[in-house]
Design a protein around this motif. Structure first.
Motif, PDB file in Angstrom:
ATOM      1  N   LEU A 232       0.796  -1.226   0.000  1.00 61.30           N
ATOM      2  CA  LEU A 232       0.000   0.000   0.000  1.00 61.30           C
ATOM      3  C   LEU A 232       0.831   1.279   0.000  1.00 61.30           C
ATOM      4  N   SER A 233       2.148   1.155   0.048  1.00 60.27           N
ATOM      5  CA  SER A 233       3.002   2.341   0.093  1.00 60.27           C
ATOM      6  C   SER A 233       3.639   2.682  -1.243  1.00 60.27           C
ATOM      7  N   GLY A 234       3.321   1.918  -2.271  1.00 62.13           N
ATOM      8  CA  GLY A 234       3.883   2.219  -3.575  1.00 62.13           C
ATOM      9  C   GLY A 234       5.272   1.677  -3.781  1.00 62.13           C
ATOM     10  N   VAL A 235       5.710   0.752  -2.952  1.00 65.38           N
ATOM     11  CA  VAL A 235       7.031   0.167  -3.109  1.00 65.38           C
ATOM     12  C   VAL A 235       7.011  -0.878  -4.219  1.00 65.38           C
ATOM     13  N   MET A 236       6.005  -1.735  -4.203  1.00 63.52           N
ATOM     14  CA  MET A 236       5.924  -2.823  -5.169  1.00 63.52           C
ATOM     15  C   MET A 236       5.205  -2.408  -6.457  1.00 63.52           C
ATOM     16  N   LEU A 237       4.335  -1.443  -6.387  1.00 64.11           N
ATOM     17  CA  LEU A 237       3.611  -0.994  -7.568  1.00 64.11           C
ATOM     18  C   LEU A 237       3.626   0.522  -7.617  1.00 64.11           C
ATOM     19  N   MET A 238       3.532   1.045  -8.819  1.00 68.25           N
ATOM     20  CA  MET A 238       3.565   2.495  -9.001  1.00 68.25           C
ATOM     21  C   MET A 238       2.174   3.066  -8.743  1.00 68.25           C
ATOM     22  N   VAL A 239       2.099   4.039  -7.890  1.00 69.17           N
ATOM     23  CA  VAL A 239       0.825   4.678  -7.581  1.00 69.17           C
ATOM     24  C   VAL A 239       0.324   5.441  -8.807  1.00 69.17           C
ATOM     25  N   ASP A 240       1.239   5.897  -9.659  1.00 67.60           N
ATOM     26  CA  ASP A 240       0.854   6.634 -10.858  1.00 67.60           C
ATOM     27  C   ASP A 240       0.037   5.779 -11.825  1.00 67.60           C
ATOM     28  N   SER A 241       0.256   4.469 -11.819  1.00 72.19           N
ATOM     29  CA  SER A 241      -0.413   3.593 -12.774  1.00 72.19           C
ATOM     30  C   SER A 241      -1.788   3.114 -12.286  1.00 72.19           C
ATOM     31  N   LEU A 242      -2.171   3.478 -11.091  1.00 75.51           N
ATOM     32  CA  LEU A 242      -3.462   3.051 -10.554  1.00 75.51           C
ATOM     33  C   LEU A 242      -4.592   3.961 -11.037  1.00 75.51           C
ATOM     34  N   PRO A 243      -5.815   3.462 -11.026  1.00 73.86           N
ATOM     35  CA  PRO A 243      -6.962   4.323 -11.362  1.00 73.86           C
ATOM     36  C   PRO A 243      -7.076   5.474 -10.352  1.00 73.86           C
ATOM     37  N   PRO A 244      -7.644   6.593 -10.780  1.00 72.33           N
ATOM     38  CA  PRO A 244      -7.700   7.777  -9.897  1.00 72.33           C
ATOM     39  C   PRO A 244      -8.385   7.532  -8.558  1.00 72.33           C
ATOM     40  N   GLN A 245      -9.430   6.710  -8.507  1.00 73.63           N
ATOM     41  CA  GLN A 245     -10.115   6.504  -7.233  1.00 73.63           C
ATOM     42  C   GLN A 245      -9.223   5.752  -6.244  1.00 73.63           C
ATOM     43  N   TRP A 246      -8.397   4.820  -6.718  1.00 68.16           N
ATOM     44  CA  TRP A 246      -7.464   4.110  -5.831  1.00 68.16           C
ATOM     45  C   TRP A 246      -6.300   5.015  -5.440  1.00 68.16           C
ATOM     46  N   ARG A 247      -5.831   5.807  -6.394  1.00 68.68           N
ATOM     47  CA  ARG A 247      -4.717   6.719  -6.124  1.00 68.68           C
ATOM     48  C   ARG A 247      -5.104   7.724  -5.049  1.00 68.68           C
TER      49      ARG A 247
ATOM     50  N   VAL B 202       6.811   9.599   0.492  1.00 73.46           N
ATOM     51  CA  VAL B 202       8.239   9.375   0.732  1.00 73.46           C
ATOM     52  C   VAL B 202       8.826   8.491  -0.358  1.00 73.46           C
ATOM     53  N   VAL B 203       8.132   7.418  -0.712  1.00 73.67           N
ATOM     54  CA  VAL B 203       8.622   6.500  -1.744  1.00 73.67           C
ATOM     55  C   VAL B 203       8.694   7.205  -3.093  1.00 73.67           C
ATOM     56  N   ALA B 204       7.683   7.985  -3.430  1.00 76.27           N
ATOM     57  CA  ALA B 204       7.688   8.705  -4.711  1.00 76.27           C
ATOM     58  C   ALA B 204       8.812   9.735  -4.763  1.00 76.27           C
ATOM     59  N   GLU B 205       9.055  10.409  -3.669  1.00 78.22           N
ATOM     60  CA  GLU B 205      10.144  11.394  -3.634  1.00 78.22           C
ATOM     61  C   GLU B 205      11.505  10.705  -3.739  1.00 78.22           C
TER      62      GLU B 205
ATOM     63  N   SER C  63       3.625  14.578  -9.346  1.00 78.38           N
ATOM     64  CA  SER C  63       3.033  15.867  -8.977  1.00 78.38           C
ATOM     65  C   SER C  63       2.263  15.798  -7.660  1.00 78.38           C
ATOM     66  N   TYR C  64       2.011  14.600  -7.174  1.00 81.85           N
ATOM     67  CA  TYR C  64       1.199  14.440  -5.979  1.00 81.85           C
ATOM     68  C   TYR C  64       2.006  14.470  -4.682  1.00 81.85           C
ATOM     69  N   VAL C  65       3.310  14.496  -4.757  1.00 82.75           N
ATOM     70  CA  VAL C  65       4.140  14.469  -3.543  1.00 82.75           C
ATOM     71  C   VAL C  65       3.966  15.776  -2.771  1.00 82.75           C
ATOM     72  N   SER C  66       3.675  15.635  -1.481  1.00 84.16           N
ATOM     73  CA  SER C  66       3.488  16.796  -0.624  1.00 84.16           C
ATOM     74  C   SER C  66       4.351  16.661   0.634  1.00 84.16           C
ATOM     75  N   PRO C  67       5.526  17.288   0.633  1.00 87.64           N
ATOM     76  CA  PRO C  67       6.346  17.241   1.844  1.00 87.64           C
ATOM     77  C   PRO C  67       5.661  17.875   3.045  1.00 87.64           C
TER      78      PRO C  67
END
Length: 110
Positions: free
Chosen positions: A37-52, A63-66, A78-82
């Motif tokens: 669920l943290s985007g380590v094994m799969l890219m959050v960018d490739s998920l449908p918008p409702q899951w993202r 953190v993983v995306a950054e 573009s979704y990373v928010s420190p």
């Protein structure tokens, strides 16, 4: 961001595990699926918008995306928010410290 989040969650867990013995077991069960669920094994960018949108509530996704931006040239999430990650870190760390300060004598006695 990862260090701040680890410190905040760690302080809160320090209090919760000291006060409630069952919390350690519950924490282990809850964090098992965190790798997926943290985007380590799969890219959050490739998920449908409702899951993202649901997964973006998890600060580890940010953190993983950054971290990926440092490894892959041209990757720009573009979704990373420190601010969100540091805010969660600050809130959990402050709550953990306040509870540890308030109940430190009780924790030391038991």
């Amino acid at each position: 961001m990862a260090a701040a989040l680890a410190l905040g969650i760690g302080l809160l867990n320090c209090f919760l595990i000291s006060m409630f013995q069952m919390w350690g077991t519950l924490w282990n069960v809850v964090t098992r699926p965190l790798l997926l669920l943290s985007g380590v094994m799969l890219m959050v960018d490739s998920l449908p918008p409702q899951w993202r949108d649901v997964l973006l509530w998890n600060p580890l996704v940010h953190v993983v995306a950054e971290t990926r931006t440092g490894f892959y040239h041209g990757y720009d999430p573009s979704y990373v928010s420190p601010v969100y990650v540091f805010g969660v870190s600050l809130v959990t760390g402050t709550v953990g410290l306040l509870f540890l300060w308030r109940f430190h004598r009780y924790i030391l006695e038991n």
